[in-house]
Motif scaffolding. Sequence first.
Motif, short mmCIF file in Angstrom:
data_model
loop_
_atom_site.label_atom_id
_atom_site.label_comp_id
_atom_site.label_asym_id
_atom_site.label_seq_id
_atom_site.Cartn_x
_atom_site.Cartn_y
_atom_site.Cartn_z
N PHE A 113 0.84 -1.21 0.00
CA PHE A 113 0.00 0.00 0.00
C PHE A 113 0.87 1.25 0.00
O PHE A 113 0.58 2.23 -0.67
CB PHE A 113 -0.91 0.05 1.24
N GLU A 114 1.93 1.18 0.79
CA GLU A 114 2.81 2.36 0.88
C GLU A 114 3.45 2.66 -0.46
O GLU A 114 3.49 3.81 -0.89
CB GLU A 114 3.91 2.10 1.92
N ILE A 115 3.92 1.60 -1.11
CA ILE A 115 4.58 1.81 -2.41
C ILE A 115 3.57 2.35 -3.41
O ILE A 115 3.84 3.29 -4.16
CB ILE A 115 5.24 0.50 -2.89
N LEU A 116 2.36 1.76 -3.38
CA LEU A 116 1.33 2.25 -4.29
C LEU A 116 0.96 3.69 -3.99
O LEU A 116 0.79 4.51 -4.90
CB LEU A 116 0.08 1.37 -4.19
N ALA A 117 0.86 4.00 -2.72
CA ALA A 117 0.51 5.37 -2.33
C ALA A 117 1.55 6.33 -2.89
O ALA A 117 1.22 7.40 -3.42
CB ALA A 117 0.43 5.49 -0.82
N PHE A 118 2.81 5.91 -2.79
CA PHE A 118 3.88 6.76 -3.30
C PHE A 118 3.78 6.91 -4.82
O PHE A 118 3.89 8.00 -5.37
CB PHE A 118 5.24 6.16 -2.90
N LEU A 119 3.53 5.77 -5.50
CA LEU A 119 3.41 5.83 -6.96
C LEU A 119 2.21 6.68 -7.38
O LEU A 119 2.27 7.44 -8.35
CB LEU A 119 3.26 4.42 -7.54
N VAL A 120 1.12 6.55 -6.63
CA VAL A 120 -0.06 7.38 -6.92
C VAL A 120 0.32 8.84 -6.78
O VAL A 120 -0.02 9.68 -7.63
CB VAL A 120 -1.23 7.01 -5.98
N LEU A 121 1.04 9.14 -5.72
CA LEU A 121 1.47 10.52 -5.48
C LEU A 121 2.28 11.05 -6.67
O LEU A 121 2.01 12.13 -7.20
CB LEU A 121 2.32 10.55 -4.21
N VAL A 122 3.23 10.23 -7.12
CA VAL A 122 4.05 10.63 -8.27
C VAL A 122 3.17 10.79 -9.50
O VAL A 122 3.25 11.79 -10.23
CB VAL A 122 5.17 9.59 -8.53
N GLY A 123 2.30 9.81 -9.73
CA GLY A 123 1.42 9.83 -10.90
C GLY A 123 0.56 11.08 -10.92
O GLY A 123 0.44 11.76 -11.94
N VAL A 124 -0.01 11.38 -9.77
CA VAL A 124 -0.92 12.52 -9.69
C VAL A 124 -0.17 13.83 -9.92
O VAL A 124 -0.68 14.74 -10.57
CB VAL A 124 -1.63 12.50 -8.31
N ILE A 125 1.06 13.88 -9.43
CA ILE A 125 1.84 15.10 -9.66
C ILE A 125 2.16 15.27 -11.15
O ILE A 125 2.03 16.36 -11.71
CB ILE A 125 3.14 15.08 -8.81
N ILE A 126 2.50 14.16 -11.81
CA ILE A 126 2.75 14.25 -13.26
C ILE A 126 1.47 14.64 -14.00
O ILE A 126 1.49 15.47 -14.91
CB ILE A 126 3.33 12.93 -13.81
N PHE A 127 0.35 14.07 -13.57
CA PHE A 127 -0.94 14.46 -14.17
C PHE A 127 -1.15 15.97 -14.05
O PHE A 127 -1.59 16.63 -14.98
CB PHE A 127 -2.10 13.74 -13.48
N TRP A 128 -0.85 16.48 -12.87
CA TRP A 128 -1.06 17.92 -12.64
C TRP A 128 -0.17 18.74 -13.58
O TRP A 128 -0.62 19.71 -14.17
CB TRP A 128 -0.76 18.27 -11.17
#
Lengths: 446, 263
Positions: A113-128
Amino acid sequence: MHIIAQILFVIALLAGVGFFARNIKRLIRNIKLGREIDRNDRAGERFAKMARIAFGQSKMVRKPVAGFLHVVVYLGFIIINIEVLEIVIDGVFGTHRIFSFMGGFYNVLIAAFEILAFLVLVGVIIFWIRRNLMNIYRFLSRELKGWPKNDANYILYFEMVLMLLFLTMNAADHQLQLNGAEHYALGHSMQAAFPISNFILPIFDGMTNASLVIVERTAWWLHILGILFFLNYLYYSKHLHILLAFPNVYYSKLQPKGEFDNLEAVKKEVALMMDPDADPFAAPAEDAEEEPEKFGASDIFDLNQVQLLNSYTCTECGRCTAECPANQTGKKLSPRKIMMDTRDRVEEVGAIINQKGKFEDDGKQLLDDYILREELWACTTCNACVEACPVGIDPLSIILDMRRYLVMEQSAAPQELAIAMTNIENNGAPWPYNQMDRLNWAEENK
Amino acid sequence: MAEALKVPTMAEYMAAGKQPEVLFWVGCAGSFDDRAKKITKAFVKLLQKADVDFAVLGTEESCTGDPAKRAGNEFLFQMQAATNIEVLNGYEIKKIVTACPHCFNTIKNEYPGLGGSYEVMHHTQFLKSLLNEGRLKVEGGKFKGKKITFHDPCYLGRANNEYEAPRDLLRKLEVELVEMKKCKRNGLCCGAGGAQMFKEPEPGNKDVNIKRTEQALEVNPEIIAAGCPFCNTMMTDGVKNKEKEGDIAVMDVAEMIANAEEL
């Protein structure tokens, strides 16, 4: 103290889920404003298509960058829901990490979950960054000004905050475990469970257990309240697609894209016209109560329920509009706008029903007040928009139904088209040639 | 060759008490448009070369109703469909081939719901089947090694998922097939579909056929191959607009095969 927190939690949970349920009921009521359409055939094929396109994201990955990031965020969303289940149980019963009895497996789960949360964070920042700093054609059009743009950004900010809260919560929890704090101490070591939040630990240096509990509880509460808020934000947002993509793909058209439905109401009329025994002056039968059918669509009531579901599912990603030949050549048509307009109009009608208990004519309709004739006539019916949509939306069907209204109810086809139609009617060809000359080509020299 | 083509009609077949293997649905463009008539003739020559027993409806054929339907005139469409289906069923037609993807789509997909069910093939599919059966032979001839790009007609490609038949035929001609950036399911429309052929486009900054021609020119082809009379017209106009008609030809796949064979 615990029991008060538990009671508050249950109240928040019931309120959040209850409000969501109310909105879903409204959503279903609104979709049912459309005409019924039978799309319950070929269930096996429909399930397979839903598994492939909605669950399997097969159309998303056609654009590799956006597709990959979307899959990460999507997986993160689905999998982190398991964590939410634990949070809910802990919240109701006042327990701490109820699933931790699973030991080593639990650690693996939390670490994932932690790794996914981190990847989501990165993904969302790139989306932004893609959405706000890069000039991507899809995100630049007129219809994305104002709310649609803000909505997209709010979602991204929200996901960033939720992920940060999740990681903060874990970090504080981990420090409390290390300190052996009461209530937080578990039967086994979770040392390996926090590969990402471990990096946050230094911030807590020198903090007392009491302060750490405040941090952990604050993050925990904000995280779960944020999720409940997010759940309710969905209804007001393009983010509704995370739920509706599934039924939407299930009910999407299975026939070849080029096959347009043959209007049933017209079939009856044509059969009557072609029947030499029919009496053209016959009065309608006494028991003919039903209103004469309206041809085509001028408002959302004339569209079918799948088309209205389409409009709620639209994620405003603009893949349809970016592929649209009319849009690419600077014409007013944007398939995305067609879907957004339809949804806005359904919502407007829904708001009247919420207020007055039933729909009262507000002097507006989808045609002209939202969608312009110029947009409708620019469509080449090429199906590029339908092909491009990652969630099975069919903007073309709405365009066609509205053209049908213009032509059959209003005789409002553009002049040149009216001439072509007259030619078809009189000569059997869109050009003014005599049907008797159809075989002349065979007589002509090479 | 100055003599007229021998093109039998269904009425003649009927009078002789015979049934052809396949009905060739010519379509309005194929019957009346000067450019498209060349495609029609090329295809007929191929049918004759392959000894296919075929017939046309001739004066009994009428518009399938495709432009009417897509413009929103469902009445006119269904009237046309009813008339055509009556003729087709009257002749007990089983199999239809057409060089127009619009006719192909309409008869194949929309007529069954109105009482007209036939096996319908696009001419590229039919030619491919003739090749597979060994009834027609195609060799590179004058197109061997030439750089050619194929423009997917929306109503053959996206609308009916047929991307390979025309390409297979081109490969048989041993051409150098180059794909445009936008091809197959992502192909850009020529701008004629949905009855746009019969009206001026809405205001914009460019016509669709110009945009599509630009995409084709990006790959520097010697020939733009097409599989639809409307695409053919639109791309020809686009090439003229770019003043490239001296360098680049727009040809239907059937024309290319007939040409390679010097029919």
